[in-house]
Design a protein around this motif. Structure first.
Motif, PDB file in Angstrom:
ATOM      1  N   ARG A  49      -3.426 -13.923  -8.232  1.00  0.00           N
ATOM      2  CA  ARG A  49      -3.233 -14.702  -7.274  1.00  0.00           C
ATOM      3  C   ARG A  49      -2.667 -13.865  -5.818  1.00  0.00           C
ATOM      4  O   ARG A  49      -3.029 -14.307  -4.962  1.00  0.00           O
ATOM      5  CB  ARG A  49      -2.256 -15.698  -7.749  1.00  0.00           C
ATOM      6  N   HIS A  50      -1.716 -12.860  -6.164  1.00  0.00           N
ATOM      7  CA  HIS A  50      -1.297 -12.235  -5.172  1.00  0.00           C
ATOM      8  C   HIS A  50      -2.530 -11.293  -4.531  1.00  0.00           C
ATOM      9  O   HIS A  50      -2.459 -11.298  -3.351  1.00  0.00           O
ATOM     10  CB  HIS A  50      -0.237 -11.421  -5.459  1.00  0.00           C
ATOM     11  N   SER A  51      -3.386 -10.934  -5.395  1.00  0.00           N
ATOM     12  CA  SER A  51      -4.270 -10.139  -4.700  1.00  0.00           C
ATOM     13  C   SER A  51      -5.226 -10.707  -4.028  1.00  0.00           C
ATOM     14  O   SER A  51      -5.955 -10.474  -2.785  1.00  0.00           O
ATOM     15  CB  SER A  51      -5.172  -9.484  -5.953  1.00  0.00           C
ATOM     16  N   GLN A  54      -3.646 -11.844  -0.569  1.00  0.00           N
ATOM     17  CA  GLN A  54      -3.890 -10.443   0.181  1.00  0.00           C
ATOM     18  C   GLN A  54      -5.275 -10.359   0.870  1.00  0.00           C
ATOM     19  O   GLN A  54      -5.383 -10.140   2.008  1.00  0.00           O
ATOM     20  CB  GLN A  54      -3.374  -9.194  -0.631  1.00  0.00           C
ATOM     21  N   ALA A  55      -6.281 -10.525  -0.017  1.00  0.00           N
ATOM     22  CA  ALA A  55      -7.621 -10.510   0.364  1.00  0.00           C
ATOM     23  C   ALA A  55      -7.784 -11.583   1.271  1.00  0.00           C
ATOM     24  O   ALA A  55      -8.610 -11.293   2.364  1.00  0.00           O
ATOM     25  CB  ALA A  55      -8.641 -10.712  -0.762  1.00  0.00           C
ATOM     26  N   LYS A  56      -7.374 -12.817   1.090  1.00  0.00           N
ATOM     27  CA  LYS A  56      -7.857 -13.772   2.078  1.00  0.00           C
ATOM     28  C   LYS A  56      -6.992 -13.459   3.536  1.00  0.00           C
ATOM     29  O   LYS A  56      -7.769 -13.845   4.495  1.00  0.00           O
ATOM     30  CB  LYS A  56      -7.127 -15.183   1.584  1.00  0.00           C
ATOM     31  N   LYS A  58      -6.505 -10.511   4.639  1.00  0.00           N
ATOM     32  CA  LYS A  58      -7.207  -9.503   5.290  1.00  0.00           C
ATOM     33  C   LYS A  58      -8.536 -10.190   5.778  1.00  0.00           C
ATOM     34  O   LYS A  58      -8.760  -9.654   7.112  1.00  0.00           O
ATOM     35  CB  LYS A  58      -7.654  -8.391   4.145  1.00  0.00           C
ATOM     36  N   VAL A  59      -9.203 -11.045   5.099  1.00  0.00           N
ATOM     37  CA  VAL A  59     -10.535 -11.542   5.776  1.00  0.00           C
ATOM     38  C   VAL A  59     -10.074 -12.276   6.792  1.00  0.00           C
ATOM     39  O   VAL A  59     -10.958 -12.373   7.790  1.00  0.00           O
ATOM     40  CB  VAL A  59     -11.135 -12.374   4.657  1.00  0.00           C
ATOM     41  N   ARG A  60      -8.939 -12.957   6.979  1.00  0.00           N
ATOM     42  CA  ARG A  60      -8.796 -14.143   8.094  1.00  0.00           C
ATOM     43  C   ARG A  60      -8.545 -13.010   9.314  1.00  0.00           C
ATOM     44  O   ARG A  60      -8.883 -13.258   9.997  1.00  0.00           O
ATOM     45  CB  ARG A  60      -7.621 -14.933   7.767  1.00  0.00           C
ATOM     46  N   GLN A  61      -7.956 -11.987   9.063  1.00  0.00           N
ATOM     47  CA  GLN A  61      -7.334 -11.080  10.001  1.00  0.00           C
ATOM     48  C   GLN A  61      -8.670 -10.164  10.683  1.00  0.00           C
ATOM     49  O   GLN A  61      -9.022 -10.215  11.988  1.00  0.00           O
ATOM     50  CB  GLN A  61      -6.353 -10.046   9.553  1.00  0.00           C
ATOM     51  N   GLU A  62      -9.535 -10.075   9.881  1.00  0.00           N
ATOM     52  CA  GLU A  62     -10.988  -9.249  10.411  1.00  0.00           C
ATOM     53  C   GLU A  62     -11.734 -10.232  11.084  1.00  0.00           C
ATOM     54  O   GLU A  62     -12.499 -10.195  12.003  1.00  0.00           O
ATOM     55  CB  GLU A  62     -11.636  -8.707   9.051  1.00  0.00           C
ATOM     56  N   ALA A  63     -11.806 -11.592  10.353  1.00  0.00           N
ATOM     57  CA  ALA A  63     -12.389 -12.747  11.043  1.00  0.00           C
ATOM     58  C   ALA A  63     -11.971 -12.917  12.509  1.00  0.00           C
ATOM     59  O   ALA A  63     -12.530 -13.179  13.471  1.00  0.00           O
ATOM     60  CB  ALA A  63     -12.416 -14.005  10.336  1.00  0.00           C
ATOM     61  N   SER A  64     -10.624 -13.015  12.740  1.00  0.00           N
ATOM     62  CA  SER A  64     -10.283 -13.314  13.859  1.00  0.00           C
ATOM     63  C   SER A  64     -10.446 -12.017  14.980  1.00  0.00           C
ATOM     64  O   SER A  64     -10.782 -12.284  16.056  1.00  0.00           O
ATOM     65  CB  SER A  64      -8.558 -13.473  14.079  1.00  0.00           C
ATOM     66  N   LEU A  65     -10.390 -10.895  14.509  1.00  0.00           N
ATOM     67  CA  LEU A  65     -10.776  -9.533  15.106  1.00  0.00           C
ATOM     68  C   LEU A  65     -12.276  -9.408  15.679  1.00  0.00           C
ATOM     69  O   LEU A  65     -12.503  -9.488  16.847  1.00  0.00           O
ATOM     70  CB  LEU A  65     -10.596  -8.333  14.540  1.00  0.00           C
ATOM     71  N   THR A  66     -13.034 -10.115  14.765  1.00  0.00           N
ATOM     72  CA  THR A  66     -14.633 -10.107  14.867  1.00  0.00           C
ATOM     73  C   THR A  66     -14.728 -11.121  16.163  1.00  0.00           C
ATOM     74  O   THR A  66     -15.513 -10.960  17.139  1.00  0.00           O
ATOM     75  CB  THR A  66     -15.089 -10.324  13.699  1.00  0.00           C
TER      76      THR A  66
END
Length: 121
Positions: A49-51, A54-56, A58-66
């Motif tokens: 769950r924790h992993s 963290q992955a979600k 990271k994906v959200r952060q990358e998506a917002s940067l993109t």
């Protein structure tokens, strides 16, 4: 030397009960936190769950940067297109000859069509 707060003994050699109780309370809190940490480390579902969290994140952060990069590029490209359109408009204003030639050609075409049509009747 009564109630010295260090959990040792008061002036007559007997332990300070309040200090001992406070020390026991702190120890229990620390022990409880340690047990919770150990239990969390030993729980595979919690680790997954924790992993996943963290992955979600990271994906959200990358998506917002993109999205931000794409918006920036789109804005830049729109500025470039506007500038090119403005320059093209200025070029037509400075040199109207091509547009005049197109207009004359259109008038000649209409006249020829009318003449040809009139001869058919």
């Amino acid at each position: 030397m009564t109630g010295n707060g260090n959990g040792k003994a008061n002036g007559n050699g007997t332990p300070d009960v309040a200090a001992l109780r406070e020390e026991i309370r702190r120890t229990r809190v620390e022990l409880g936190e340690t047990v919770e940490l150990l239990a969390a480390r030993a729980d595979p579902k919690a680790l997954v769950r924790h992993s996943a969290e963290q992955a979600k994140a990271k994906v959200r952060q990358e998506a917002s940067l993109t999205v931000a990069r794409v918006r920036t590029r789109a804005t830049e490209r729109a500025r470039q297109v506007r500038a090119q359109a403005y320059e093209s408009g200025e070029a037509v204003g400075r040199n109207p000859l091509p547009w005049a030639a197109v207009a004359v050609g259109a008038v000649v075409t209409v006249v020829v069509l009318l003449v040809v049509r009139g001869r058919r009747r």
